[in-house]
Design an enzyme around this catalytic site. Structure first.
Site, PDB file in Angstrom:
ATOM      1  N   HIS A 270    -115.661  23.668 106.704  1.00 32.52           N
ATOM      2  CA  HIS A 270    -115.000  22.359 106.568  1.00 32.52           C
ATOM      3  C   HIS A 270    -113.591  22.413 107.175  1.00 32.52           C
ATOM      4  O   HIS A 270    -112.869  23.409 106.983  1.00 32.52           O
ATOM      5  CB  HIS A 270    -114.826  21.991 105.094  1.00 32.52           C
ATOM      6  CG  HIS A 270    -116.099  21.668 104.389  1.00 32.52           C
ATOM      7  ND1 HIS A 270    -116.531  20.389 104.185  1.00 32.52           N
ATOM      8  CD2 HIS A 270    -117.039  22.465 103.819  1.00 32.52           C
ATOM      9  CE1 HIS A 270    -117.664  20.405 103.519  1.00 32.52           C
ATOM     10  NE2 HIS A 270    -118.001  21.653 103.280  1.00 32.52           N
TER      11      HIS A 270
ATOM     12  N   TYR B  47    -119.250  27.741  96.564  1.00 29.15           N
ATOM     13  CA  TYR B  47    -117.800  27.573  96.688  1.00 29.15           C
ATOM     14  C   TYR B  47    -117.133  28.227  95.474  1.00 29.15           C
ATOM     15  O   TYR B  47    -117.741  28.323  94.398  1.00 29.15           O
ATOM     16  CB  TYR B  47    -117.445  26.080  96.762  1.00 29.15           C
ATOM     17  CG  TYR B  47    -117.839  25.477  98.098  1.00 29.15           C
ATOM     18  CD1 TYR B  47    -116.924  25.382  99.138  1.00 29.15           C
ATOM     19  CD2 TYR B  47    -119.140  25.052  98.333  1.00 29.15           C
ATOM     20  CE1 TYR B  47    -117.286  24.863 100.372  1.00 29.15           C
ATOM     21  CE2 TYR B  47    -119.521  24.528  99.565  1.00 29.15           C
ATOM     22  CZ  TYR B  47    -118.582  24.437 100.572  1.00 29.15           C
ATOM     23  OH  TYR B  47    -118.942  23.940 101.806  1.00 29.15           O
TER      24      TYR B  47
ATOM     25  N   ARG C 261    -128.099  22.329 103.105  1.00 34.88           N
ATOM     26  CA  ARG C 261    -127.144  21.992 104.155  1.00 34.88           C
ATOM     27  C   ARG C 261    -127.064  23.161 105.131  1.00 34.88           C
ATOM     28  O   ARG C 261    -127.013  24.318 104.705  1.00 34.88           O
ATOM     29  CB  ARG C 261    -125.736  21.763 103.579  1.00 34.88           C
ATOM     30  CG  ARG C 261    -125.617  20.586 102.623  1.00 34.88           C
ATOM     31  CD  ARG C 261    -124.273  19.903 102.811  1.00 34.88           C
ATOM     32  NE  ARG C 261    -124.216  19.319 104.131  1.00 34.88           N
ATOM     33  CZ  ARG C 261    -123.106  19.079 104.817  1.00 34.88           C
ATOM     34  NH1 ARG C 261    -121.949  19.388 104.295  1.00 34.88           N
ATOM     35  NH2 ARG C 261    -123.145  18.538 106.025  1.00 34.88           N
TER      36      ARG C 261
ATOM     37  N   HIS D 254    -121.773  25.732 107.536  1.00 35.53           N
ATOM     38  CA  HIS D 254    -120.660  24.996 108.157  1.00 35.53           C
ATOM     39  C   HIS D 254    -119.328  25.461 107.589  1.00 35.53           C
ATOM     40  O   HIS D 254    -119.253  25.975 106.476  1.00 35.53           O
ATOM     41  CB  HIS D 254    -120.809  23.483 107.924  1.00 35.53           C
ATOM     42  CG  HIS D 254    -120.932  23.139 106.467  1.00 35.53           C
ATOM     43  ND1 HIS D 254    -122.137  23.089 105.818  1.00 35.53           N
ATOM     44  CD2 HIS D 254    -119.992  22.840 105.526  1.00 35.53           C
ATOM     45  CE1 HIS D 254    -121.943  22.780 104.548  1.00 35.53           C
ATOM     46  NE2 HIS D 254    -120.651  22.635 104.337  1.00 35.53           N
TER      47      HIS D 254
ATOM     48  N   TYR E  38    -126.546  26.458 102.306  1.00 39.04           N
ATOM     49  CA  TYR E  38    -126.634  26.434 100.826  1.00 39.04           C
ATOM     50  C   TYR E  38    -127.236  25.095 100.389  1.00 39.04           C
ATOM     51  O   TYR E  38    -127.162  24.106 101.133  1.00 39.04           O
ATOM     52  CB  TYR E  38    -125.247  26.640 100.193  1.00 39.04           C
ATOM     53  CG  TYR E  38    -124.261  25.538 100.500  1.00 39.04           C
ATOM     54  CD1 TYR E  38    -124.188  24.382  99.718  1.00 39.04           C
ATOM     55  CD2 TYR E  38    -123.398  25.638 101.590  1.00 39.04           C
ATOM     56  CE1 TYR E  38    -123.292  23.371 100.013  1.00 39.04           C
ATOM     57  CE2 TYR E  38    -122.504  24.639 101.892  1.00 39.04           C
ATOM     58  CZ  TYR E  38    -122.463  23.503 101.094  1.00 39.04           C
ATOM     59  OH  TYR E  38    -121.579  22.498 101.403  1.00 39.04           O
TER      60      TYR E  38
HETATM   61  C1  BEZ Z   1    -120.343  20.015 101.271  1.00 38.30           C
HETATM   62  O1  BEZ Z   1    -119.534  20.717 100.682  1.00 38.30           O
HETATM   63  O2  BEZ Z   1    -120.516  20.258 102.435  1.00 38.30           O
HETATM   64  C2  BEZ Z   1    -121.149  18.935 100.596  1.00 38.30           C
HETATM   65  C3  BEZ Z   1    -121.821  19.226  99.421  1.00 38.30           C
HETATM   66  C4  BEZ Z   1    -122.554  18.212  98.800  1.00 38.30           C
HETATM   67  C5  BEZ Z   1    -122.595  16.943  99.357  1.00 38.30           C
HETATM   68  C6  BEZ Z   1    -121.919  16.674 100.537  1.00 38.30           C
HETATM   69  C7  BEZ Z   1    -121.199  17.682 101.164  1.00 38.30           C
HETATM   70 FE    FE Z   2    -119.860  22.341 102.409  1.00 45.75          FE
END
Ligand code: BEZ
Ligand code: FE
Length: 282
Positions: free
Chosen positions: A222, A161, A217, A220, A196
């Site tokens: 957000h 990010y 993760r 995605h 990531y």
């Molecule tokens: C996120 O940005 O998706 C995220 C990152 C770390 C923990 C939970 C969500």
């Molecule tokens: Fe995220």
């Protein structure tokens, strides 16, 4: 003769602690703390907690706190990887079938992103494969929701990010706010998000490694969707086919949030997703 005193014993340890609570304690505090003490004591008895393990736990929690600063919240990360954040979210956002489901907010939302007209590009660093995100915001009857504020953010093509790379990425890279018109439609251009790892250079990362868990993760985008009179949706859309969908480090994936990712015409990719809002207070 003085009344016999119920001193602390292993057998009735939780009763000894909860019995100290004053009579005038606020009822919800009494309920939450009473249950917490019962479960904590039951846990210690269940595993036969050793003093070395208790000391290790205290050291772990201390390190977790020490890792926190204005930009890093290691306790929320701990809650995320233990599934507690998703559980609290589920308990508090039970929605009728068909309504868009919530998922974790995550630590990378920043209030005050630039407002853009529909169709604008939010990726400012020139990296990644372009993608057109589009769909509609509707109510549970399928009627368009006008004046819905759609706040979006995602990582860049390197998996970071903008706030993780100040001075490297432009500020507000891959972030933007869009407001729907009478048709409830939205569209914006960005990049196809990439998978990531969550920040794993702290105690939470060490814990994941010790448990044989990966920190990744699935890719995605957000979304934070709000509109007057409707319950705010905090969610993501996930890229169909991502290798981490079934093992998201923070348990954020729900089947209903997996969005199509198809080859596009004027952009490399196209992802379509409709948001279904429920009335506030339902
Ligand atoms: C996120 O940005 O998706 C995220 C990152 C770390 C923990 C939970 C969500
Ligand atoms: Fe995220």
């Amino acid at each position: 003769m003085a009344e016999p005193i119920d001193y602390f014993t292993e057998e009735q340890s939780e009763a000894a602690v909860n019995g100290r609570m004053g009579a005038a304690v606020e009822p919800r505090l009494a309920e939450v703390m009473g249950s917490l003490v019962r479960h904590l004591h039951a846990f210690a008895k269940d595993v036969g907690l050793t003093q070395a393990e208790w000391a290790a736990a205290v050291a772990f929690l201390t390190a977790t706190g020490q890792k926190c600063d204005g930009n890093r919240q290691e306790f929320i990360l701990l809650s995320d990887v233990l599934g507690l954040s998703m559980l609290v979210d589920a308990i508090n956002h039970r929605r009728p079938s068909g309504a868009t489901e919530n998922t974790v907010l995550g630590p990378f939302h920043v209030a005050g992103a630039p407002h853009y007209p529909m169709g604008s590009m939010i990726s400012l660093d020139g990296k990644g494969e372009s993608c057109l995100f589009s769909g509609r915001v509707v109510d549970t009857e399928g009627q368009p929701v006008a004046n819905a504020v759609i706040d979006v953010w995602c990582d860049n093509a390197d998996g970071y990010y903008d706030v993780q790379q100040p001075g490297v990425q432009p500020q507000w890279n891959n972030r933007g706010i869009f407001v729907t018109g009478p048709d409830g439609a939205y569209s914006f251009r960005g990049i196809r998000p990439v998978a990531y790892p969550i920040p794993d250079d702290g105690p939470v990362g060490q814990m994941l490694a010790a448990l044989g868990r990966h920190p990744n993760r699935p890719a995605h985008m957000h979304f934070l969707v709000s509109a007057p009179g409707y319950e705010t949706i905090v969610t993501h859309t996930f890229v169909a086919g991502d290798q981490w969908l079934a093992s998201d480090a923070v348990f954020g994936v729900k089947a209903s949030l997996i969005a199509s990712m198809e080859p596009g015409t004027d952009t490399a990719w196209r992802s379509q997703f409709d948001f279904v809002m429920t009335p506030a207070g339902d």
